[in-house]
Design an enzyme around this catalytic site. Sequence first.
Site, PDB file in Angstrom:
ATOM      1  N   ARG A 128     -20.196  56.938  -8.155  1.00 48.89           N
ATOM      2  CA  ARG A 128     -19.172  55.931  -8.440  1.00 48.89           C
ATOM      3  C   ARG A 128     -18.124  56.457  -9.413  1.00 48.89           C
ATOM      4  O   ARG A 128     -16.984  55.990  -9.414  1.00 48.89           O
ATOM      5  CB  ARG A 128     -19.840  54.652  -8.967  1.00 48.89           C
ATOM      6  CG  ARG A 128     -20.528  54.802 -10.308  1.00 48.89           C
ATOM      7  CD  ARG A 128     -21.575  53.717 -10.538  1.00 48.89           C
ATOM      8  NE  ARG A 128     -22.727  53.910  -9.673  1.00 48.89           N
ATOM      9  CZ  ARG A 128     -23.759  53.069  -9.621  1.00 48.89           C
ATOM     10  NH1 ARG A 128     -23.779  51.997 -10.397  1.00 48.89           N
ATOM     11  NH2 ARG A 128     -24.767  53.299  -8.828  1.00 48.89           N
ATOM     12  N   LYS A 159     -33.533  63.780 -11.173  1.00 51.46           N
ATOM     13  CA  LYS A 159     -34.280  63.183 -10.077  1.00 51.46           C
ATOM     14  C   LYS A 159     -35.674  63.812  -9.991  1.00 51.46           C
ATOM     15  O   LYS A 159     -35.861  64.969 -10.389  1.00 51.46           O
ATOM     16  CB  LYS A 159     -33.552  63.432  -8.744  1.00 51.46           C
ATOM     17  CG  LYS A 159     -32.248  62.681  -8.577  1.00 51.46           C
ATOM     18  CD  LYS A 159     -31.622  63.014  -7.238  1.00 51.46           C
ATOM     19  CE  LYS A 159     -30.296  62.302  -7.062  1.00 51.46           C
ATOM     20  NZ  LYS A 159     -30.446  60.854  -6.891  1.00 51.46           N
TER      21      LYS A 159
END
Length: 500
Positions: free
Chosen positions: A353, A279
């Site tokens: 996920r 990130k």
Amino acid sequence: MEINVQAGDISGVRADAIIVSLFEGAGPPSGATKVVDDALDGLITRLIQAREITGELYQVTVLHTFGRLPADRVTVVGLGKQEGFVLDRVRGVIAEALRALQKMGLQRVASVLHGAGQGGLHPEAVAQALAEGALLGLYAFDKYSTKKPEPQIQELSLVAFDPAVLEPVSRGLSRGKVMAQATNLARDLINEPANYLTPSEWARQAERLAQADGLECQVLDQEQMHEMGMGALLGVAQGSAQPPKLIVLRYRGDERGRKPALGLVGKGITFDSGGLSLKPREAMDAMKGDMAGGAAVMAAMGAIAQLQLPLNVTAIVPATENMPGGRALKLGDILRAMSGKTIEILSTDAEGRLVLADALCYARKLGLSPLVDVATLTGACSIALGPVYAGAFGNNQELIDRLLKAGEEAGEHFWAMPMHPDYKELIKSDVADMKNVGGRAGGAITAAHFLANFVDDTPWVHLDIAGSSFSDKDKTYNPKGGRGMAVRTLINLARSLADD
């Protein structure tokens, strides 16, 4: 802060301040506000006429009584327009008023039941909302600050004019305290720095919560996960020096099993660097809060136990860091989830996920149904819905509708999102059963379709709270920082299922 209930006339209460209210454009004061106004020789009326008090939503005006009332000050708070007055305003009104009074160094405050008269709201519901708004609005995370703390409000009295409503008001107060304290527990977890709240420390806190509230707690370690084939969760964890934990909390309120065995699953990434798909620096400091979904389901479990709801509930939190260590996932790797399905990794920053996939598989193995998962899952959902609404995805419309209603009652907003089957095409893989990302377009929907692969036909709702899990400034009963989003919604959902 202690919150109590008493019967009587607010104008006769001895306190540092009393709180009354006014609807915008409603004309001269009425009810308790009129009684107080009369004792002040019409001061509130004169300030209304001078447009200094308007009743505008959350307007707070503090007046000195100079001995004309037992209370030292009167606080007039605006309720906004009477049309469309809803319970969530009550939470915001008490939060704004108490914050203003706390800044003045006051400690003993009393309040009327705002909206229980002219607003048409039931006194029990108002008392619950006042307790929630007060405890949520005065929340502060100052654990690591060495500054001397500011004086805190010590006591809030809810004053009911009619003694006949004392019992329902007391019930509402008790429930509101439980729900607010659960939300504040989630906030504490979210606001903790990642060097403190590691997966192992989180597991220890879960064990302490279980002991305090009468829950069963089981913590699965890395070896146990490996034995069960949780390759997706372990794949995320392999880049971190911190060992992963699968936290399982159980509440047994229906030993005969006549009610649904509700399963709550929460994403528990205690720090998300993005892995090798790193990130940017500007987005990484808030990633200690990427476990907000796990915090929500854990905190909700404590409240469900305290409320002694007659149903069985199990919460599952896959807790790990997502780090770019030497053993970290690489793009193009293929993982095998607990169900046996294979996943091609095209972004290591789509890790939530993956851990949820194995947690949902484990929930199905335990026979839990219906299932609700909560996760700060996608930036796409934040872009789509902003900071107010969270996305609700699922395979069962009745369950989705029930959850949306539970959220509105809590003042937490969810928007039902589409799950059209054509979106499945975007996560098809040439080399595995699926890809873990489907591109930028419809990213929140493709993430939900990814998760759907691991619930099959079990009634299920997925809540993507990425945009609404954090407040960047103080606003009504949500101070800056982690909001504890979805905690009270999950409690309301459990109450709804228990009432069936």
